[in-house]
Design a protein around this motif. Sequence first.
Motif, mmCIF file in Angstrom:
data_model
loop_
_atom_site.group_PDB
_atom_site.id
_atom_site.type_symbol
_atom_site.label_atom_id
_atom_site.label_comp_id
_atom_site.label_asym_id
_atom_site.label_seq_id
_atom_site.Cartn_x
_atom_site.Cartn_y
_atom_site.Cartn_z
ATOM 1 N N ASP A 1 -11.767 -46.601 -56.174
ATOM 2 C CA ASP A 1 -10.959 -47.028 -55.390
ATOM 3 C C ASP A 1 -9.541 -47.500 -56.106
ATOM 4 O OD1 ASP A 1 -10.321 -48.519 -52.482
ATOM 5 O OD2 ASP A 1 -9.883 -50.066 -53.841
ATOM 6 N N ILE A 2 -9.534 -47.846 -57.187
ATOM 7 C CA ILE A 2 -8.191 -48.277 -57.849
ATOM 8 C C ILE A 2 -7.518 -46.856 -58.271
ATOM 9 C CG2 ILE A 2 -9.163 -48.485 -60.397
ATOM 10 C CD1 ILE A 2 -7.087 -50.684 -60.570
ATOM 11 N N GLN A 3 -8.376 -45.861 -58.577
ATOM 12 C CA GLN A 3 -8.038 -44.543 -58.842
ATOM 13 C C GLN A 3 -7.446 -43.988 -58.060
ATOM 14 O OE1 GLN A 3 -11.074 -42.520 -61.163
ATOM 15 N NE2 GLN A 3 -11.011 -43.881 -62.846
ATOM 16 N N ALA A 4 -8.048 -44.177 -56.787
ATOM 17 C CA ALA A 4 -7.632 -43.240 -55.504
ATOM 18 C C ALA A 4 -6.399 -44.022 -54.868
ATOM 19 C CB ALA A 4 -8.686 -43.413 -54.551
ATOM 20 N N HIS A 5 -6.380 -45.274 -54.746
ATOM 21 C CA HIS A 5 -4.969 -46.047 -54.063
ATOM 22 C C HIS A 5 -4.426 -46.888 -54.835
ATOM 23 C CE1 HIS A 5 -8.708 -45.839 -51.368
ATOM 24 N NE2 HIS A 5 -7.859 -45.325 -50.105
ATOM 25 N N GLY A 6 -4.631 -47.088 -56.323
ATOM 26 C CA GLY A 6 -3.727 -47.604 -57.086
ATOM 27 C C GLY A 6 -3.976 -49.192 -56.863
ATOM 28 N N THR A 7 -2.630 -49.899 -57.456
ATOM 29 C CA THR A 7 -2.842 -51.367 -57.275
ATOM 30 C C THR A 7 -2.132 -52.014 -56.236
ATOM 31 O OG1 THR A 7 -1.108 -51.537 -58.756
ATOM 32 C CG2 THR A 7 -3.380 -51.638 -59.623
ATOM 33 N N PRO A 8 -2.035 -52.875 -55.447
ATOM 34 C CA PRO A 8 -1.300 -53.473 -54.425
ATOM 35 C C PRO A 8 0.247 -54.068 -55.141
ATOM 36 C CG PRO A 8 -3.036 -55.039 -54.835
ATOM 37 C CD PRO A 8 -3.281 -53.992 -55.754
ATOM 38 N N ARG A 9 1.240 -53.865 -54.476
ATOM 39 C CA ARG A 9 2.536 -54.558 -55.071
ATOM 40 C C ARG A 9 2.806 -55.632 -53.845
ATOM 41 N NH1 ARG A 9 7.126 -50.095 -55.795
ATOM 42 N NH2 ARG A 9 8.028 -52.025 -56.422
ATOM 43 N N MET A 10 3.764 -56.526 -54.774
ATOM 44 C CA MET A 10 4.166 -57.807 -54.150
ATOM 45 C C MET A 10 5.031 -57.439 -53.049
ATOM 46 S SD MET A 10 3.054 -60.842 -54.668
ATOM 47 C CE MET A 10 3.441 -62.712 -54.493
ATOM 48 N N ASP A 11 4.768 -57.688 -51.921
ATOM 49 C CA ASP A 11 5.668 -57.357 -50.578
ATOM 50 C C ASP A 11 5.722 -58.635 -49.991
ATOM 51 O OD1 ASP A 11 7.272 -56.272 -48.822
ATOM 52 O OD2 ASP A 11 5.574 -54.857 -47.886
ATOM 53 N N GLY A 12 6.991 -59.500 -50.209
ATOM 54 C CA GLY A 12 7.179 -60.872 -49.588
ATOM 55 C C GLY A 12 6.132 -62.057 -50.173
ATOM 56 N N GLU A 13 6.410 -63.007 -49.563
ATOM 57 C CA GLU A 13 5.632 -64.197 -50.133
ATOM 58 C C GLU A 13 4.181 -64.340 -49.571
ATOM 59 O OE1 GLU A 13 7.873 -67.588 -49.455
ATOM 60 O OE2 GLU A 13 9.174 -67.267 -50.843
ATOM 61 N N GLU A 14 3.898 -63.546 -48.230
ATOM 62 C CA GLU A 14 2.585 -63.734 -47.801
ATOM 63 C C GLU A 14 1.555 -62.793 -48.431
ATOM 64 O OE1 GLU A 14 3.292 -63.158 -43.830
ATOM 65 O OE2 GLU A 14 4.535 -64.911 -43.440
ATOM 66 N N ASN A 15 2.081 -61.594 -48.846
ATOM 67 C CA ASN A 15 1.062 -60.730 -49.432
ATOM 68 C C ASN A 15 0.954 -60.878 -50.734
ATOM 69 O OD1 ASN A 15 0.999 -59.277 -47.043
ATOM 70 N ND2 ASN A 15 2.865 -57.830 -47.392
ATOM 71 N N SER A 16 -0.174 -60.575 -51.552
ATOM 72 C CA SER A 16 -0.717 -60.881 -52.773
ATOM 73 C C SER A 16 -1.134 -59.351 -53.513
ATOM 74 C CB SER A 16 -1.851 -61.609 -52.843
ATOM 75 O OG SER A 16 -2.496 -61.653 -54.202
ATOM 76 N N ASN A 17 -0.523 -59.581 -54.792
ATOM 77 C CA ASN A 17 -0.746 -57.954 -55.528
ATOM 78 C C ASN A 17 -2.085 -58.287 -56.514
ATOM 79 O OD1 ASN A 17 0.232 -60.143 -57.433
ATOM 80 N ND2 ASN A 17 1.531 -58.754 -58.468
ATOM 81 N N ILE B 1 -11.970 -52.057 -65.082
ATOM 82 C CA ILE B 1 -11.149 -52.271 -64.001
ATOM 83 C C ILE B 1 -9.558 -52.606 -64.529
ATOM 84 C CG2 ILE B 1 -10.488 -53.074 -61.644
ATOM 85 C CD1 ILE B 1 -13.082 -51.197 -61.671
ATOM 86 N N LEU B 2 -9.594 -53.786 -65.246
ATOM 87 C CA LEU B 2 -8.357 -54.116 -65.766
ATOM 88 C C LEU B 2 -7.839 -53.353 -66.873
ATOM 89 C CD1 LEU B 2 -9.134 -58.042 -65.330
ATOM 90 C CD2 LEU B 2 -8.096 -56.356 -63.603
ATOM 91 N N LEU B 3 -8.516 -53.574 -67.968
ATOM 92 C CA LEU B 3 -7.746 -52.849 -69.449
ATOM 93 C C LEU B 3 -7.894 -51.394 -69.236
ATOM 94 C CD1 LEU B 3 -9.822 -55.055 -71.891
ATOM 95 C CD2 LEU B 3 -7.461 -55.320 -71.271
ATOM 96 N N ALA B 4 -8.746 -50.828 -68.597
ATOM 97 C CA ALA B 4 -9.048 -49.258 -68.420
ATOM 98 C C ALA B 4 -7.755 -48.572 -67.853
ATOM 99 C CB ALA B 4 -10.024 -48.893 -67.884
ATOM 100 N N ASN B 5 -7.180 -49.453 -66.759
ATOM 101 C CA ASN B 5 -5.886 -49.051 -65.880
ATOM 102 C C ASN B 5 -4.532 -49.590 -66.204
ATOM 103 O OD1 ASN B 5 -7.205 -47.815 -63.306
ATOM 104 N ND2 ASN B 5 -8.658 -49.448 -63.747
ATOM 105 N N LEU B 6 -4.495 -50.156 -67.533
ATOM 106 C CA LEU B 6 -3.238 -50.404 -67.999
ATOM 107 C C LEU B 6 -2.680 -49.286 -68.551
ATOM 108 C CD1 LEU B 6 -4.074 -53.554 -70.034
ATOM 109 C CD2 LEU B 6 -2.762 -53.535 -68.113
ATOM 110 N N CYS C 1 4.668 -52.606 -62.091
ATOM 111 C CA CYS C 1 4.004 -53.355 -60.963
ATOM 112 C C CYS C 1 2.476 -53.331 -61.109
ATOM 113 C CB CYS C 1 4.319 -52.515 -59.447
ATOM 114 S SG CYS C 1 5.891 -52.765 -59.014
ATOM 115 N N ARG C 2 2.066 -52.254 -61.663
ATOM 116 C CA ARG C 2 0.552 -52.020 -61.993
ATOM 117 C C ARG C 2 0.125 -53.200 -62.967
ATOM 118 N NH1 ARG C 2 -1.927 -47.054 -64.874
ATOM 119 N NH2 ARG C 2 -0.554 -46.043 -63.059
ATOM 120 N N ILE C 3 1.013 -53.341 -63.991
ATOM 121 C CA ILE C 3 0.477 -54.296 -65.109
ATOM 122 C C ILE C 3 0.753 -55.710 -64.535
ATOM 123 C CG2 ILE C 3 1.609 -55.397 -67.193
ATOM 124 C CD1 ILE C 3 2.583 -52.344 -67.871
ATOM 125 N N CYS C 4 1.673 -55.840 -63.825
ATOM 126 C CA CYS C 4 1.602 -57.466 -63.040
ATOM 127 C C CYS C 4 0.459 -57.604 -62.245
ATOM 128 C CB CYS C 4 3.394 -57.534 -62.331
ATOM 129 S SG CYS C 4 4.582 -57.411 -63.258
#
Length: 847
Positions: free
Chosen positions: A453-469, A515-520, A555-558
């Motif tokens: 899933d992370i390879q297909a869609h990447g990581t979420p970005r912070m978009d406003g205070e309501e959304n979470s990355n 999931i975390l270290l491999a995608n840095l 953004c991915r690192i964050c």
Amino acid sequence: MATVEEDDFVDDQFESLIVFPEDVQNAIEQVLPSEDPLDKPDFNPVDYINTLFPTEQSLSNIDQVVGKIKQKIWRLDDEIRTVVRGQTNVGEEGRHALEEAQRAIQDLFSKIKDIKDKAEKSEEMVKEITRDIKQLDHAKKHLTASITTLNHLHMLVGGVESLTLMTQKRQYGEAANLLQGVLNVLDHFERYMEIPQIKQLADRIKQIQSELSTQIIADFEEAFQGSGAKFGPSNKKQLHDACFVVNILDPKVKRDLLNWFVKLQLSEYLVLFAEDQEVAWLDKIDRRYAWIKRALVDFEEKFGHLFPPNWEVSERICVEFCHITRKELSKVMQKRRMEIDVKLLLFAIQRTSNFESLIAKRFTGVTLQKTQPKTTSANVSTAPASTNPFEEAATNPFEQTPDKSGEEETKSNAESLALFTGIISQCFEAHLNVYIENQDRNLAELISRFQADIQAHGTPRMDGEENSNVLPSCADLFVFYKKCMVQCSQLSTGQPLLDLTKTFQKYLKEYAHRILLANLPKVSKDTSNISSASGLIQSILKEGEVTKFTEEEQCRICSLLCTAEYCMDTTQQLEEKLREKVDMQLKSSVALNAEQDMFHSVISSCIQLLVQDLETACEPALTAMTKMPWSNIEAVGDQSGYVTAITSHLKANIPIIRDNLASSRKYFTQFCVKFANSFIPKFNGTLYKCRPSNTVAAEQLLLDTHSLKTVLLELPGLGSQVSRKAPASYIKIVVKGMTKAEMILKVVMSPHHPPQEFVDSFIRLLSGSDINDFQKILEMKGLRRGDQNSLLEMFRARVPVSSILASTSPGGMPTSAAAVTSQMPSSAPEPESSRIRKLEKLIKKRI
């Protein structure tokens, strides 16, 4: 003449006698308060006379005033004589009073003795009067006891005869009441058992009890068992009354009767669900519970009214069914162990748990409390109704939401549920390794799905205070953990739950690595073309010379950093929940500290990557700083191009990182601190490589340094619409590091003649520096080798002095340009000091 001197001596002695200490004077004023000026301790005769005669005309009344004073003296003398005479009579009066008191005490003693003698005579008279009354009272008591004993004996003899007759006629209703009364009467003859007749009656009562117990059990067996079993209306009434007799008999009779009856009711179950029967396997476990439900309904309809309610016969049948079922299931599963799969096991566990919850609502568990201890290791807490409490992606599944509805009902059912939970299902504990292995496979598939899933869609970005990355996968992982933990704790809180904890640990590590270290993003940089740059500005602005992270990679690192923080916090709560549910002796074995440290190391790696990337973006500008023609600068202007380049890089990158770490403010602060700790020493090292051969170039460097210091102080809030003060720890680091750079340039700007003052200036401004730093300063100034050697020798001679100055300095290194200017040598040439002050004014004007 001699008389005058004697009068003066008496007056002096009199004055010394009336001067009291301050505490004595205060006590006198409290006891004898007075407003008369003559009573004041600080009385002044001159002032008092001036008060009486303020003018010359007032002297005409002097005779009148003198007369009043004499009268006052006479009154005082009279009062003194009266007091003195009164004191002479006090001793005599005291002696008379003491003698009177002694005579009064003697009279009192004599009267008390008379009263005591009369009281003793009265007591003797009362004893004489009441002696006969006491004898009559004792006689009455003995007579009453004898009559009562005879009545009890009569009742006992009659009761024994009646009980014998009722036993023969099976009149259990009347026999129950009479038997209880006879036993109560027999208790009164406990002291007379040595009398043969009483002993004979007691033995006869025991014989009747034995006959009743044998006869009642035989009546039950005749009514329920054998080919000639008969259970009619007359038998129902007779057996119902017999139960009351059993309540009075030895408790063993009741226990044996109930055990026989319960086994009789479950005899059919043992045949139908024997080990060799097809319905005995787990896939048909529902039929077992359906059978006992029908059997209990049938029992209540036919025999429910037969037994007293407090016997809880239905509950006893159900409890015995649970024990038999647990043993039979254990034997069947052990025999067919290879046929158990996780679906079949979970099916059996689910059906069994539902049945345990059902009987917990139906029965109180009073027979379990009285007859046997609770041996199951199952958790007594109730499971939540919902297995997935998540409504948002990054919600913490281990934060319990209080549900006040039905709280009282849940509390009332908690005790019975605790008794019945695991009464059957504990037999599955030995086979829970199948469940653990299946959860291991499920988690492996879950991690693989997260990875895809992370390879297909990447990581979420912070978009406003309501959304979470934060990655949604981490919340899904912990939801799955909670479901497994609750499910397993319902079955066992022993070794299986500890094995499940080890599985949790395994896949927390898998998540951190895969999931975390491999995608840095990977770090790579190419600076081979920097040294061959043809121009200063081109080397700063030219693209492609340094490979840095794109905005998407930042953004991915964050996002991975925030996810690691969420995982670290939730892992701690997972550990707390596991410790709550696991057995007391296994609590110390539940420890997820290594997994929390692992997620913390992921956070550190993310911060290090961001710091390294930001440093990489600034390296071309620092390289260009060393290549600038400092010797050709003739006037101080605006900040140099390398400062502008560094500022632009910071303004371009910091807002992205800050916005994507909005939910992890402390780690953004940590990032800023680490960048300052890394960049400022690198800048100072680059500063040593510059060669400002004249004072103007040093002034330009000082201006650039101050501009860069201003930018670094504002670094946490660069590009932010909200004005927020930088953390104090960060400001302290920046001020300390950049002030050292300013001090370096201050020393470079100082004239090296006379040499002694130059060395003093270096020691004062850069107190923590060594001879290598001093040599770098000399190289920056472009001094000849001979001049450098002489200054170095002078510095070596002053090193002990510099160490003393450093140790005794209360403030350490100066932290402001004004402080440094105040510490500059006072004997420096006027043109140089005036240029420094002019430069400081220029810096303040630019600010």
